[in-house]
Design an enzyme around this catalytic site. Sequence first.
Site, mmCIF file in Angstrom:
data_model
loop_
_atom_site.group_PDB
_atom_site.id
_atom_site.type_symbol
_atom_site.label_atom_id
_atom_site.label_comp_id
_atom_site.label_asym_id
_atom_site.label_seq_id
_atom_site.Cartn_x
_atom_site.Cartn_y
_atom_site.Cartn_z
ATOM 1 N N TRP A 80 0.800 -1.169 0.085
ATOM 2 C CA TRP A 80 -0.030 0.062 -0.068
ATOM 3 C C TRP A 80 0.909 1.136 0.099
ATOM 4 C CZ3 TRP A 80 -0.473 4.032 3.433
ATOM 5 C CH2 TRP A 80 -1.433 5.029 3.154
ATOM 6 N N HIS A 81 2.034 1.326 1.108
ATOM 7 C CA HIS A 81 3.001 2.373 0.833
ATOM 8 C C HIS A 81 3.837 2.464 -0.398
ATOM 9 C CE1 HIS A 81 2.202 1.908 5.084
ATOM 10 N NE2 HIS A 81 2.475 3.083 5.191
ATOM 11 N N GLY A 82 3.999 1.641 -1.451
ATOM 12 C CA GLY A 82 4.852 1.971 -2.390
ATOM 13 C C GLY A 82 4.900 0.587 -3.249
#
Lengths: 321, 468
Positions: free
Chosen positions: B318-320
């Site tokens: 989700w972060h990257g």
Amino acid sequence: MRIIKYLTVFLISLLLADQGVNLVLERLYAQTMTGQSGGKVNYLLKNFDHLSTLSIGNSRCAHHVIPEVISDQTYNLSHNGMTLIYHVGLIDQLLRYENIQIDTILLHLEREEIFGEKKNAEKDIQHLKYFYNKNPWIQKKISGLSRFEFIKYFFSTYKWNGKVMSVVNNWIKSQLLNAPPPPKGYVSNPPSGRDSINVSWDYQRLSKIRGAEPGEHLAPEFKDNIEYLNALCKEKKITLICFTSPVYQPVLKNRNAKMDNYFKNLSVPFLNFYDINDDDFQSIWLWKDTYHLNSDGALLFSKILRRDLNQLLAEKLNEKK
Amino acid sequence: MIFNSIDFILFFLVITTLFFFSKPKYRWTLLLAASYFFYMYWKWEFIFLIIFSTLIDYYCGMQMSGKDQKRERLPYFLISLFSNLGLLFLFKYLDFFTQSTNVLLGTAIPMANLILPMGISFYTFQTLSYSIEIYQSKSKCEPHLGKFALYVSFFPQLVAGPIERASHLLPQFQTNENRLRYHNVVSGLTQVVLGFFKKVVIADTIAIYVNSIYGTYELYTGFTLLFATYLFAIQIYCDFSGYSDIAIGCSRILGYDLMENFKQPYFSKSVTEFWRRWHISLSTWLRDYLYISLGGNRKGKLFTYRNLMLTMLLGGLWHGSSWNFVIWGLLNGIYLAVEKRTNFNRWITEQSRAIQLLSMVMIFHLICLTWVFFRAETFAKTIGILEGIFTTEYFFNLQIKDTGVFATLLITTVSFFLLEIFILRNINIKNLDQQLGTWKLTGLKVTMCLFILLFGVSEGSQFIYFQF
């Protein structure tokens, strides 16, 4: 009503604290005679009312130009990491609003800033926040950085933004520890045993970056600033001389003609030592790293600079006659 | 528009004034227009993505609301799920998967090179939570398109959260009773000032040091790299929680309550506790909609560990879109699984304060290890940095770089931790005005404002979490 009262109290307290802190910092700043956050400028203005040569530029100029070698009345007003816009702002302040006479300005330039390779170079003007309300040119340049920049200067303390620690540190050095300021602004870099290791390491690390060619054209911001400075110097009858200094094992040898032509058209003498044809400067023992000469190297360079400078000034004098 | 800019301060002043002078019935219109303007200030084209997402979820929500059977609601839920995740995949993960495929299979599929819309992961998860809650019959659908659009795009939390739940935020847009309240203004303003202080004074000053060390990590070893990693841990906390504070504070001034997103996470005694205190809106989202949907801890130990790992791995993604974030998620998953296996979380609460303090230090280091993966852009760089940290030669040779910046970051960080330890740990920021009293609170706020003026990095750098 209660909210308005609270917000008013908060704002008044903030403004009072802002004025109080500003007052204290103004006092400390005025007493600072060393360091780059005002100390160098204060020292110059306190001790000189006339200079034959003012040398100004970034850390390379600070370490490369020994004022005593150039002349008795030379001062090195260089600031580490700063680009042209900063130097022009500072010179503008000195010439227009301070009480000092200067015959020649020796301006140190970097090829990267001439060809616009240095990103965000124009933002360096922010380091002259202190003069925002004192100098219209600096104010215009700072205000040009963003639409609402001027709002920040509603608070007096904002002009100290990012400088507080240096001001306090330099004040302690000047007033409490009585640390002597660098002689005529020159910051000596004495040779040490690790220099050659640093230079080799630095050379290896930077070889990839240094292999890249600079831009094709002279940066418009550079042209604007140098032309403004040239006009200012003409107005004040000051000789402006630009120069570059050597680097260890230079790779970029092109673009010299472009720079020469530009300065010729501008009628500004230009001494280009970047790829100086002198074997001495290829000796690793003269360097701190690939960009900064140690004091032995600086002595050699300052002598060459003096020789060329004298020659140039003599030619100028002959032209006038 | 970024919070740490004069543009935002002026924008917020104008919107707040108009908000309280406008008729309560039409305030949602003002807020919606303001939210769209806020987003379009960055790149106007991407507003169409938000509008698309809004319309799809509104339609699916309306369709689902009339159906009693879960089976009947399923198609609309899937439309919402796939269109939201499809957009996220297209803009965020397509190039990552293309690149990974090219590396693994030796193909040469061209990259799409799309610009990542700001905050896409945040508003996608927010709209998804709406669809999931309606699908699970936990919430009712919002029949008013305008208010639903406002829920998706509410400007204080649009680009970096907190990721709000429909059941918490949407009802707040239904009431017309938002009045300018003394307590809201005082505590909201305090939280906004604290947020700015964290962001521009601490996070951005630390960033100067961390960027210079991580940017040329090959030149440093041992303690310098370790110290830069410690500082990055503080930077990312202040950067992200600073954003949340400004978002929560601004909302509170307007009379809206957003969920708490951070609770002094570095005082955690276990990783489980850390995740209850760090980015709470995301970790609870992952827990409620992913971990529990996968079966949670109801299907035996092995499945529990698998679910934990999968949840954290997806949390990492989700972060990257990079392998570093996958590893970051996996590492956190491993920590949580180990703690679950050893019952560490319960064990540590029964220990003496000294052991708990020791555990706090250990957890901080474990989290710092994951931050190296988070901060270094590539796997090779991460390995280089970790190797550097564990190099014993010249270990204590700490590179200070710019002494002014270093002194500033030390003074401001220490001041902040004193503030956290002695004030914010004991008193909820919402109640600071009642607990501290007006004068002390004003003094605290004035001091923080002076710190912002004197030490704040004024160039308006982006928040780290804007890229997610």
